[in-house]
Write a protein that holds these residues in place. Structure first.
Motif, PDB file in Angstrom:
ATOM      1  N   LEU A 139      -5.554 -33.580 -32.393  1.00  0.00           N
ATOM      2  CA  LEU A 139      -6.581 -34.322 -31.668  1.00  0.00           C
ATOM      3  C   LEU A 139      -6.081 -34.911 -30.348  1.00  0.00           C
ATOM      4  O   LEU A 139      -6.762 -34.767 -29.320  1.00  0.00           O
ATOM      5  N   PRO A 140      -4.919 -35.577 -30.294  1.00  0.00           N
ATOM      6  CA  PRO A 140      -4.463 -36.066 -28.989  1.00  0.00           C
ATOM      7  C   PRO A 140      -4.197 -34.943 -27.999  1.00  0.00           C
ATOM      8  O   PRO A 140      -4.380 -35.118 -26.794  1.00  0.00           O
ATOM      9  N   VAL A 141      -3.760 -33.772 -28.510  1.00  0.00           N
ATOM     10  CA  VAL A 141      -3.548 -32.629 -27.624  1.00  0.00           C
ATOM     11  C   VAL A 141      -4.888 -32.168 -27.038  1.00  0.00           C
ATOM     12  O   VAL A 141      -5.029 -31.994 -25.821  1.00  0.00           O
ATOM     13  N   LEU A 142      -5.881 -31.976 -27.905  1.00  0.00           N
ATOM     14  CA  LEU A 142      -7.191 -31.514 -27.456  1.00  0.00           C
ATOM     15  C   LEU A 142      -7.859 -32.515 -26.521  1.00  0.00           C
ATOM     16  O   LEU A 142      -8.424 -32.135 -25.485  1.00  0.00           O
ATOM     17  N   ARG A 143      -7.788 -33.790 -26.870  1.00  0.00           N
ATOM     18  CA  ARG A 143      -8.409 -34.816 -26.024  1.00  0.00           C
ATOM     19  C   ARG A 143      -7.683 -34.930 -24.691  1.00  0.00           C
ATOM     20  O   ARG A 143      -8.308 -35.189 -23.648  1.00  0.00           O
ATOM     21  N   GLY A 144      -6.362 -34.723 -24.704  1.00  0.00           N
ATOM     22  CA  GLY A 144      -5.608 -34.730 -23.461  1.00  0.00           C
ATOM     23  C   GLY A 144      -6.018 -33.589 -22.552  1.00  0.00           C
ATOM     24  O   GLY A 144      -6.125 -33.749 -21.329  1.00  0.00           O
ATOM     25  N   TYR A 145      -6.248 -32.412 -23.153  1.00  0.00           N
ATOM     26  CA  TYR A 145      -6.717 -31.281 -22.354  1.00  0.00           C
ATOM     27  C   TYR A 145      -8.066 -31.602 -21.702  1.00  0.00           C
ATOM     28  O   TYR A 145      -8.292 -31.292 -20.516  1.00  0.00           O
ATOM     29  N   LEU A 146      -8.981 -32.211 -22.458  1.00  0.00           N
ATOM     30  CA  LEU A 146     -10.293 -32.540 -21.896  1.00  0.00           C
ATOM     31  C   LEU A 146     -10.178 -33.537 -20.751  1.00  0.00           C
ATOM     32  O   LEU A 146     -10.872 -33.410 -19.729  1.00  0.00           O
ATOM     33  N   ARG A 147      -9.321 -34.528 -20.909  1.00  0.00           N
ATOM     34  CA  ARG A 147      -9.129 -35.491 -19.813  1.00  0.00           C
ATOM     35  C   ARG A 147      -8.572 -34.796 -18.579  1.00  0.00           C
ATOM     36  O   ARG A 147      -8.996 -35.072 -17.449  1.00  0.00           O
ATOM     37  N   GLN A 148      -7.633 -33.903 -18.784  1.00  0.00           N
ATOM     38  CA  GLN A 148      -7.043 -33.170 -17.668  1.00  0.00           C
ATOM     39  C   GLN A 148      -8.110 -32.339 -16.950  1.00  0.00           C
ATOM     40  O   GLN A 148      -8.174 -32.305 -15.717  1.00  0.00           O
TER      41      GLN A 148
END
Length: 263
Positions: free
Chosen positions: A43-52
């Motif tokens: 989840l932090p990986v996926l959410r980080g991608y979305l923020r990027q």
């Protein structure tokens, strides 16, 4: 040029992968052995991608894809106890972030989709599926009252009747019914999926970038009964002042394709 990005702290053999090719970003789930189950560490990986991607205006479309036999079996249900203890549902936050992403989102559903992954895909703007796939939402069968934003999304996008049928019975439905109830936006043979995706990408990338973002936001707000009259009017007036609008009118008069710049 394609750029592939990976969270360096994540398990490189299984963690979600982000690849950017011009205006299109693809986020790929890579746990085929567990039907691409989403683990808490994902989840932090996926959410980080979305923020990027939200911070990169050059990216105009985000595709969610996966590998293996299934698209995804959703969130790891064995971790629900932690969510109950903290009162914080990080998966719900993640699906909301997909819905509210700046770029247009497409779920490339090459196989069955189950559980929380059905909401991950529904949070996307469009879902492209293949003949022979199926889906089901097992919440009631598992004794789970589904998280509120997910229920709201299902009702607003599929209607109350379809949402009740899928949630309250936990019934599996096949690809043709997924298309009929509006869960799928396109249904094709498996070998035609990438060509169908390319068609959607070409159409989305051919329109003016600014209203692609502002109209998506207004449409989502309207579906959630959060329509903001002032913001919608402001976006309309602002679009009248863009160079892209004048370019579109000139292109129409000259019988040519417009060359949009997002200004």
């Amino acid at each position: 040029m394609t750029t592939t990005l990976q969270d360096p702290a994540a398990d490189t053999a299984a963690s979600p992968l982000l690849a950017i090719d011009g205006a299109v970003a693809t986020i790929t789930l890579r746990r085929p052995g567990s039907h691409n189950r989403i683990e808490p560490d994902d989840l932090p990986v996926l959410r980080g991608y979305l923020r990027q991607l939200d911070a990169d205006p050059a990216v105009r479309v985000i595709v969610f894809a996966s590998t293996g036999k299934s698209f995804s079996s959703g969130f790891d249900l064995s971790r629900l106890g932690k969510a109950a203890a903290t009162g914080e549902n990080l998966f719900e936050q993640f699906t909301d972030e997909i819905e509210n992403a700046r770029a247009v989102t497409i779920a490339r559903l090459h196989g069955p989709v189950y559980g929380g992954a059905t909401d991950l895909a529904l949070a996307c703007d469009f879902r492209l599926g293949v003949q022979g796939m199926r889906m089901f939402m097992p919440a009631s069968r598992l004794g789970l009252h589904y998280y509120g934003h997910g229920i709201r999304r299902w009702v607003s996008r599929l209607g109350l009747g379809a949402a009740k049928k899928l949630f309250l019975t936990s019934r599996a439905i096949q690809a043709e019914e997924m298309l009929r109830v509006g869960y799928l936006d396109a249904l094709v043979a498996p070998e035609a999926l990438d060509a169908e995706l390319r068609t959607w990408l070409d159409e989305l990338l051919a329109v003016a970038p600014i209203p692609l973002v502002t109209m998506k936001r207004t449409l989502n707000e309207t579906a959630r009964q959060q329509y903001d009259e002032a913001a919608a009017q402001q976006a309309h007036v602002a679009s009248l002042r863009t160079r892209d609008l004048h370019e579109a009118l000139a292109a129409f008069a000259e019988n040519r394709a417009p060359r949009f710049e997002g200004h």
